[in-house]
Design a protein around this motif. Structure first.
Motif, PDB file in Angstrom:
ATOM      1  N   UNK A  18       0.862  -1.180   0.000  1.00 21.77           N
ATOM      2  CA  UNK A  18       0.000   0.000   0.000  1.00 21.77           C
ATOM      3  C   UNK A  18       0.899   1.231   0.000  1.00 21.77           C
ATOM      4  N   UNK A  19       0.633   2.161  -0.909  1.00 21.23           N
ATOM      5  CA  UNK A  19       1.313   3.465  -0.859  1.00 21.23           C
ATOM      6  C   UNK A  19       0.299   4.474  -0.334  1.00 21.23           C
ATOM      7  N   UNK A  20       0.699   5.196   0.706  1.00 21.56           N
ATOM      8  CA  UNK A  20      -0.168   6.191   1.348  1.00 21.56           C
ATOM      9  C   UNK A  20       0.428   7.578   1.152  1.00 21.56           C
ATOM     10  N   UNK A  21      -0.417   8.533   0.806  1.00 20.74           N
ATOM     11  CA  UNK A  21       0.049   9.915   0.582  1.00 20.74           C
ATOM     12  C   UNK A  21      -0.880  10.856   1.347  1.00 20.74           C
ATOM     13  N   UNK A  22      -0.313  11.756   2.169  1.00 22.61           N
ATOM     14  CA  UNK A  22      -1.198  12.608   2.984  1.00 22.61           C
ATOM     15  C   UNK A  22      -1.981  13.618   2.146  1.00 22.61           C
ATOM     16  N   UNK A  23      -3.131  14.069   2.672  1.00 25.01           N
ATOM     17  CA  UNK A  23      -3.967  15.024   1.943  1.00 25.01           C
ATOM     18  C   UNK A  23      -3.224  16.313   1.592  1.00 25.01           C
ATOM     19  N   UNK A  24      -2.183  16.642   2.371  1.00 23.83           N
ATOM     20  CA  UNK A  24      -1.431  17.884   2.099  1.00 23.83           C
ATOM     21  C   UNK A  24      -0.785  17.869   0.714  1.00 23.83           C
ATOM     22  N   UNK A  25      -0.646  16.698   0.103  1.00 25.10           N
ATOM     23  CA  UNK A  25       0.047  16.585  -1.194  1.00 25.10           C
ATOM     24  C   UNK A  25      -0.923  16.639  -2.378  1.00 25.10           C
ATOM     25  N   UNK A  26      -2.186  16.884  -2.097  1.00 27.32           N
ATOM     26  CA  UNK A  26      -3.214  16.779  -3.146  1.00 27.32           C
ATOM     27  C   UNK A  26      -2.894  17.620  -4.374  1.00 27.32           C
TER      28      UNK A  26
END
Ligand SMILES: O=C(O)CCC(=O)C(=O)O
Length: 314
Positions: A225-233
């Motif tokens: 799973x790759x997870x990316x925080x909402x700050x990077x949208x």
């Protein structure tokens, strides 16, 4: 980037002893319906850039501390610690071996599943090979087959056939027999069946975020799973509903089309049998199966989980 820290620096009990909570009576807001977000006026683009700037600055500040920014791994996490440390702050956590005692962990091989469910008709997502938008156009890809036949397809591997959460409404009666192999996850969830995912090696869910908080429970095989925080949208070419035009953040060809995504902040998680992964609402994720895999997604937390009701879908 993937960071694993041994345990939470503070438990909920310590927090209560060390801090005097200043009550600001926000509790009611958690259960009140959210007012709709007003539509933007054309000159609101600047306001949006400022909002993106603030999220990026806050992310850089969190990076000063591995406890604030790292992806934490926990074991034996109580419901209270989960609420205070992860659910309420909207922070992912990998909870190791939480369901390792379920009978399903030793039973759910392709052979056992085929024998137990037999030829009951089920729905799955099919015809995915060569279609970029198979998640966005879910309806077009619904297929039906006897379960045993679907398992034969999944065994072959690849991304063409995948039984996903979006098929769960249709599959309830056929798959109910498998519930005897599962147990409750009472610390975080109310009792309700999860939504089953079954696929072969190479099954792939493209980069998206969900409109609910989700708890993934891995039973058979492993997933990356790759997870990316909402700050990077703003770097993720977010144009269609909850999907990124990037589809796969590891695909060089896609990164050439969207170079702003190259230095995005991301976390990689290996989800193994028995693990739970909490993915908070708004966190981007993509998922690839390393092998034949079975997993359940849950949204029935003890706490409100209703962001989807007010999402500005466009
Ligand atoms: O396991 C997968 O392929 C995708 C899971 C997922 O995206 C979810 O449960 O939200």
């Amino acid at each position: 980037m993937s960071k694993t820290l041994p345990s939470l620096p503070t438990q909920a009990d310590d927090m209560r002893m060390q801090m005097a909570l200043r009550q600001i009576d926000f509790g009611a807001a958690a259960t009140r319906a959210m007012a709709p977000v007003p539509a933007m006026a054309p000159n609101d683009a600047l306001a949006l850039r400022r909002q993106d700037w603030l999220m990026e600055v806050q992310e850089r500040q969190r990076a000063l501390s591995p406890y604030a920014s790292g992806l934490l791994t926990a074991e034996n996490l109580s419901g209270e610690d989960f609420l205070h440390g992860f659910y309420a702050p909207g922070r992912p956590v990998l909870i190791k071996s939480a369901i390792a005692h379920w009978p399903a962990l030793t039973r759910w091989t392709p052979d056992y599943l085929a024998k137990t469910v037999g030829d009951a008709m089920i729905e799955y997502q099919g015809g995915r090979t060569g279609a970029q938008d198979y998640e966005l156009k879910k309806e077009k890809h619904r297929r039906r087959a006897p379960f045993r036949q679907f398992i034969a397809l999944a065994r072959k591997g690849g991304n063409d056939a995948y039984l996903t959460a979006s098929n769960s409404a249709a599959n309830g009666p056929a798959l109910r027999v498998l519930e005897a192999d599962m147990g409750p996850i009472d610390a975080y969830l109310t009792r309700a069946p999860g939504m089953l995912w079954i696929g072969g090696e190479g099954a792939f869910t493209p980069l998206h975020f969900d409109l609910t908080n989700n708890l993934l429970a891995q039973v058979t095989g492993t997933k990356r799973v790759i997870l990316i925080p909402p700050s990077q949208t703003r770097r993720l070419a977010h144009r269609s509903h909850v999907f990124s035009d990037l589809c796969d953040i590891t695909d060089e060809a896609r990164l050439t089309l969207h170079p702003q995504a190259r230095d995005v902040l991301r976390y990689e998680v290996l989800l193994s049998p028995g693990d739970l992964l909490f993915i908070p609402i708004g966190w981007w994720h993509q998922v690839r199966s390393d092998s034949f895999s079975t997993m359940l997604t849950h949204t029935n937390f003890h706490w409100p989980n209703v962001g989807h009701e007010s999402y500005p879908a466009g």
